[in-house]
Design a protein around this motif. Sequence first.
Motif, PDB file in Angstrom:
ATOM      1  N   SER A 163     -23.138  -8.175-127.084  1.00 12.19           N
ATOM      2  CA  SER A 163     -21.688  -8.029-128.031  1.00 12.19           C
ATOM      3  C   SER A 163     -20.632  -8.036-127.575  1.00 12.19           C
ATOM      4  CB  SER A 163     -22.870  -7.687-129.028  1.00 12.19           C
ATOM      5  OG  SER A 163     -21.757  -7.616-130.275  1.00 12.19           O
ATOM      6  N   VAL A 164     -19.821  -8.984-128.196  1.00 15.47           N
ATOM      7  CA  VAL A 164     -18.265  -8.550-127.666  1.00 15.47           C
ATOM      8  C   VAL A 164     -17.965  -8.734-129.217  1.00 15.47           C
ATOM      9  CG1 VAL A 164     -16.445  -9.599-126.946  1.00 15.47           C
ATOM     10  CG2 VAL A 164     -18.923 -10.207-125.860  1.00 15.47           C
ATOM     11  N   LYS A 165     -16.430  -7.581-129.485  1.00 16.64           N
ATOM     12  CA  LYS A 165     -15.895  -7.539-130.544  1.00 16.64           C
ATOM     13  C   LYS A 165     -14.621  -7.682-130.323  1.00 16.64           C
ATOM     14  CE  LYS A 165     -19.499  -4.933-133.108  1.00 16.64           C
ATOM     15  NZ  LYS A 165     -19.623  -4.096-134.286  1.00 16.64           N
ATOM     16  N   ALA A 166     -13.481  -8.253-130.607  1.00 11.05           N
ATOM     17  CA  ALA A 166     -12.389  -8.083-129.980  1.00 11.05           C
ATOM     18  C   ALA A 166     -11.865  -7.747-131.704  1.00 11.05           C
ATOM     19  CB  ALA A 166     -11.770  -9.379-130.304  1.00 11.05           C
TER      20      ALA A 166
ATOM     21  N   ALA B 272     -12.434 -22.283-137.342  1.00 12.84           N
ATOM     22  CA  ALA B 272     -12.311 -23.741-136.446  1.00 12.84           C
ATOM     23  C   ALA B 272     -12.004 -22.904-135.087  1.00 12.84           C
ATOM     24  CB  ALA B 272     -11.034 -24.206-136.591  1.00 12.84           C
ATOM     25  N   ILE B 273     -11.606 -21.310-134.760  1.00 10.11           N
ATOM     26  CA  ILE B 273     -11.314 -21.349-133.153  1.00 10.11           C
ATOM     27  C   ILE B 273     -13.029 -20.763-133.390  1.00 10.11           C
ATOM     28  CG2 ILE B 273     -11.168 -18.671-132.175  1.00 10.11           C
ATOM     29  CD1 ILE B 273      -8.279 -19.585-134.152  1.00 10.11           C
ATOM     30  N   MET B 274     -13.998 -20.247-133.726  1.00 11.06           N
ATOM     31  CA  MET B 274     -15.077 -19.786-133.063  1.00 11.06           C
ATOM     32  C   MET B 274     -15.751 -21.088-133.183  1.00 11.06           C
ATOM     33  SD  MET B 274     -14.820 -16.580-133.173  1.00 11.06           S
ATOM     34  CE  MET B 274     -16.831 -16.274-132.438  1.00 11.06           C
ATOM     35  N   THR B 275     -16.087 -22.428-133.882  1.00 13.91           N
ATOM     36  CA  THR B 275     -15.997 -23.062-132.994  1.00 13.91           C
ATOM     37  C   THR B 275     -15.444 -23.936-131.262  1.00 13.91           C
ATOM     38  OG1 THR B 275     -16.814 -23.933-135.351  1.00 13.91           O
ATOM     39  CG2 THR B 275     -16.577 -26.013-133.875  1.00 13.91           C
ATOM     40  N   ALA B 276     -14.632 -24.013-131.499  1.00  9.72           N
ATOM     41  CA  ALA B 276     -14.159 -24.049-130.326  1.00  9.72           C
ATOM     42  C   ALA B 276     -14.579 -23.330-129.176  1.00  9.72           C
ATOM     43  CB  ALA B 276     -12.262 -23.988-130.444  1.00  9.72           C
ATOM     44  N   TYR B 277     -14.614 -21.911-129.499  1.00  5.22           N
ATOM     45  CA  TYR B 277     -14.226 -21.087-128.651  1.00  5.22           C
ATOM     46  C   TYR B 277     -16.373 -20.805-127.831  1.00  5.22           C
ATOM     47  CZ  TYR B 277     -15.357 -16.561-126.397  1.00  5.22           C
ATOM     48  OH  TYR B 277     -15.581 -15.334-124.983  1.00  5.22           O
ATOM     49  N   GLY B 278     -17.249 -21.626-129.418  1.00  6.48           N
ATOM     50  CA  GLY B 278     -18.498 -21.134-128.798  1.00  6.48           C
ATOM     51  C   GLY B 278     -18.522 -23.051-127.817  1.00  6.48           C
TER      52      GLY B 278
ATOM     53  N   LEU C 184     -18.212 -14.383-119.665  1.00  6.74           N
ATOM     54  CA  LEU C 184     -16.815 -14.085-121.010  1.00  6.74           C
ATOM     55  C   LEU C 184     -15.881 -12.763-120.007  1.00  6.74           C
ATOM     56  CD1 LEU C 184     -20.266 -12.009-122.089  1.00  6.74           C
ATOM     57  CD2 LEU C 184     -18.088 -13.096-123.349  1.00  6.74           C
ATOM     58  N   ASN C 185     -16.120 -12.961-118.342  1.00  6.86           N
ATOM     59  CA  ASN C 185     -14.696 -11.885-118.158  1.00  6.86           C
ATOM     60  C   ASN C 185     -13.685 -13.149-117.736  1.00  6.86           C
ATOM     61  OD1 ASN C 185     -15.396  -9.740-117.502  1.00  6.86           O
ATOM     62  ND2 ASN C 185     -16.601  -9.178-116.251  1.00  6.86           N
ATOM     63  N   ASN C 186     -14.406 -14.487-117.071  1.00  6.50           N
ATOM     64  CA  ASN C 186     -13.448 -15.665-116.890  1.00  6.50           C
ATOM     65  C   ASN C 186     -13.111 -17.030-118.431  1.00  6.50           C
ATOM     66  OD1 ASN C 186     -13.474 -15.844-114.190  1.00  6.50           O
ATOM     67  ND2 ASN C 186     -15.874 -16.480-114.039  1.00  6.50           N
TER      68      ASN C 186
ATOM     69  N   PRO D  73      -7.427 -14.151-125.414  1.00  5.72           N
ATOM     70  CA  PRO D  73      -6.462 -14.529-125.304  1.00  5.72           C
ATOM     71  C   PRO D  73      -6.775 -15.811-125.638  1.00  5.72           C
ATOM     72  CG  PRO D  73      -7.626 -13.676-123.227  1.00  5.72           C
ATOM     73  CD  PRO D  73      -8.114 -13.349-124.559  1.00  5.72           C
ATOM     74  N   PHE D  74      -8.414 -16.318-125.883  1.00  2.00           N
ATOM     75  CA  PHE D  74      -8.781 -17.725-126.584  1.00  2.00           C
ATOM     76  C   PHE D  74      -8.226 -18.062-127.801  1.00  2.00           C
ATOM     77  CE2 PHE D  74     -11.199 -20.536-128.035  1.00  2.00           C
ATOM     78  CZ  PHE D  74     -10.888 -21.899-126.987  1.00  2.00           C
ATOM     79  N   PHE D  75      -8.386 -16.978-128.816  1.00  2.44           N
ATOM     80  CA  PHE D  75      -8.762 -16.917-130.059  1.00  2.44           C
ATOM     81  C   PHE D  75      -6.554 -16.958-130.380  1.00  2.44           C
ATOM     82  CE2 PHE D  75      -8.009 -15.143-134.400  1.00  2.44           C
ATOM     83  CZ  PHE D  75      -8.871 -14.441-134.893  1.00  2.44           C
ATOM     84  N   ARG D  76      -6.663 -16.033-129.388  1.00  2.42           N
ATOM     85  CA  ARG D  76      -4.878 -15.720-129.670  1.00  2.42           C
ATOM     86  C   ARG D  76      -4.213 -17.328-129.454  1.00  2.42           C
ATOM     87  NH1 ARG D  76      -3.930 -11.327-127.236  1.00  2.42           N
ATOM     88  NH2 ARG D  76      -3.996 -11.956-125.388  1.00  2.42           N
ATOM     89  N   GLU D  77      -4.047 -18.058-128.678  1.00  2.00           N
ATOM     90  CA  GLU D  77      -3.963 -19.556-128.412  1.00  2.00           C
ATOM     91  C   GLU D  77      -4.444 -19.947-129.323  1.00  2.00           C
ATOM     92  OE1 GLU D  77      -5.539 -22.733-124.766  1.00  2.00           O
ATOM     93  OE2 GLU D  77      -4.483 -21.048-123.896  1.00  2.00           O
TER      94      GLU D  77
END
Length: 141
Positions: A3-6, A24-30, A120-122, A127-131
């Motif tokens: 589980s990853v929480k931010a 939209a961000i979660m779709t892109a991150y997925g 997850l480290n890479n 930062p992905f969410f912020r960008e």
Amino acid sequence: MVSVKATFKLTGWNATQLKLRVPAIMTAYGKALDTQFKEEIQLVQFSWPVTTYRRNGTIEGSPRDIVDTGAFLRSQRRTRLNATTLQFTWGNSGVTYAGYILRGVPGRNYPPRDWIGRALNNLPLEPFFREQWRALAGRQL
């Protein structure tokens, strides 16, 4: 289960932005994380104690990837449970050993090969969410 929480500091409240941007961000991150997991599985980076004659005909030493026949790689599934939850699974009726790959097998000299943590480290969420948030703001979404 991993589980990853931010957490994020909101400097203003706009419910419409949240409702539009977060999915939209979660779709892109997925999509990006799906690719990153596959890259980690295929990357020659995991230590292994012995030379192995794989079923696919190759002879592997150390370091190595964790592809072998490709069944494990092909078993990866991404599921969107809701607007803010992604689920990745590995395994199916022909692949029952994903847990052994991840955690290793004590007493059998099978070391753990944590492709999930490496991915997850890479590709960390924050930062992905912020960008992505900034990019969507620039498009007036």
